[in-house]
Scaffold this active site. Structure first.
Site, PDB file in Angstrom:
ATOM      1  N   GLU A  54       9.033  -6.989 -10.327  1.00 48.29           N
ATOM      2  CA  GLU A  54       7.848  -7.754  -9.959  1.00 48.29           C
ATOM      3  C   GLU A  54       8.067  -9.230 -10.302  1.00 48.29           C
ATOM      4  O   GLU A  54       8.548  -9.557 -11.383  1.00 48.29           O
ATOM      5  CB  GLU A  54       6.616  -7.195 -10.659  1.00 48.29           C
ATOM      6  N   SER A  58       5.914  -5.413  -0.970  1.00 48.06           N
ATOM      7  CA  SER A  58       5.852  -4.026  -1.439  1.00 48.06           C
ATOM      8  C   SER A  58       6.173  -3.057  -0.299  1.00 48.06           C
ATOM      9  O   SER A  58       7.304  -2.998   0.166  1.00 48.06           O
ATOM     10  CB  SER A  58       4.471  -3.752  -2.054  1.00 48.06           C
ATOM     11  N   ALA A  59       5.209  -2.299   0.203  1.00 48.96           N
ATOM     12  CA  ALA A  59       5.468  -1.377   1.310  1.00 48.96           C
ATOM     13  C   ALA A  59       5.984  -2.112   2.540  1.00 48.96           C
ATOM     14  O   ALA A  59       6.823  -1.602   3.284  1.00 48.96           O
ATOM     15  CB  ALA A  59       4.203  -0.595   1.655  1.00 48.96           C
ATOM     16  N   GLY A  79       0.856  -1.189   0.000  1.00 46.12           N
ATOM     17  CA  GLY A  79       0.000   0.000   0.000  1.00 46.12           C
ATOM     18  C   GLY A  79       0.885   1.230   0.000  1.00 46.12           C
ATOM     19  O   GLY A  79       1.929   1.245  -0.657  1.00 46.12           O
ATOM     20  N   HIS A 125       8.910  -3.294  -7.007  1.00 46.10           N
ATOM     21  CA  HIS A 125       8.286  -2.952  -8.293  1.00 46.10           C
ATOM     22  C   HIS A 125       9.282  -2.269  -9.228  1.00 46.10           C
ATOM     23  O   HIS A 125       8.888  -1.428 -10.039  1.00 46.10           O
ATOM     24  CB  HIS A 125       7.084  -2.018  -8.106  1.00 46.10           C
TER      25      HIS A 125
END
Length: 238
Positions: free
Chosen positions: A195, A122-123, A89, A159
């Site tokens: 990714e 991710s985050a 997020g 990413h």
């Protein structure tokens, strides 16, 4: 050091569902000895919906999932956690909320001292590193510090996207942004996770997993490519 980390670039890979592309690695990582995962949904606004998505996935893999946002005492929930998963997020929102609930140092202690397995996506991968200086996200809120949990002594750019030589976009590429970061003194290495890639850390051993290469940026040096199964343990001691 007892740390065990699974740091994933992305939660969803094109053509698949939530965490489908790394579900085998998740099962191998948490194994049979972990029965319950503590999920941290702070990177998204709708934490109930996010926890529901994560719970459905982990239940399908054979794990019970509790969300820290549902706990009366988040610090106590971390103290009792068998395994921790921090989802993706907005990285600034995530880190601010971790600081707000006094969880940064407690998660660090549980992972580095007690050996509680930590998974980030991710985050959640961003906040496992030294700082969030190399996130792709907008600073929609302001954490008290950009210093993160510090489970590894380098930064990650999830990413990561390669420059497109055919693109007419005239803004900076991801590569240029990381080079700008390294124009500042005393900046750590940045591992660009494309990714589909993820990093497994076990003590002082680090192995690149997944289906795509990763790109390593070091201040004052040319970027280097690493294929899946590469040993990146040197990042933990340099």
């Amino acid at each position: 050091m007892k740390r065990r980390l699974l740091l994933v670039s992305n939660s969803t890979l094109y053509g698949g569902g939530y965490l489908d592309h790394c579900q085998q690695e998740i099962k191998q990582f948490f194994g049979d000895h972990v029965k319950k995962i503590l999920f941290v949904p702070y990177a998204l606004k709708d934490q109930d919906a996010y926890a529901s998505i994560a719970r459905e996935k982990f239940t399908s893999l054979g794990y019970q999932l509790d969300s820290v946002h549902e706990a009366a005492d988040p610090v106590e929930a971390v103290k009792k956690a068998e395994g921790i998963f921090i989802g993706g997020g907005n990285t600034f929102r995530l880190l601010k909320t971790l600081y707000d609930h006094k969880l940064v140092s407690e998660i660090q202690r549980r992972v580095l001292m007690d050996g509680v397995p930590y998974m980030g996506s991710s985050a959640g991968t961003n906040v496992s590193t030294i700082s969030i200086h190399t996130t792709n996200d907008m600073p929609i809120v302001y954490p008290p510090s950009l210093d993160a949990i510090g489970l590894v002594p380098f930064n990650i750019n999830p990413h990561y996207v390669d420059p497109d030589p055919n693109s007419r976009h005239m803004g900076e590429t991801r590569e240029q942004r990381i080079f700008q970061f390294h124009e500042e003194p005393d900046t750590p290495c940045v591992l660009g996770l494309r990714e589909g890639s993820m990093l497994l850390v076990e003590g002082y051993k680090a192995t690149l997993l997944g289906s795509t290469n990763a790109r390593l940026f070091s201040r004052g040096k040319s970027a280097t490519e690493f294929a899946p199964e590469s040993d990146l343990s040197f990042l933990l001691t340099d």
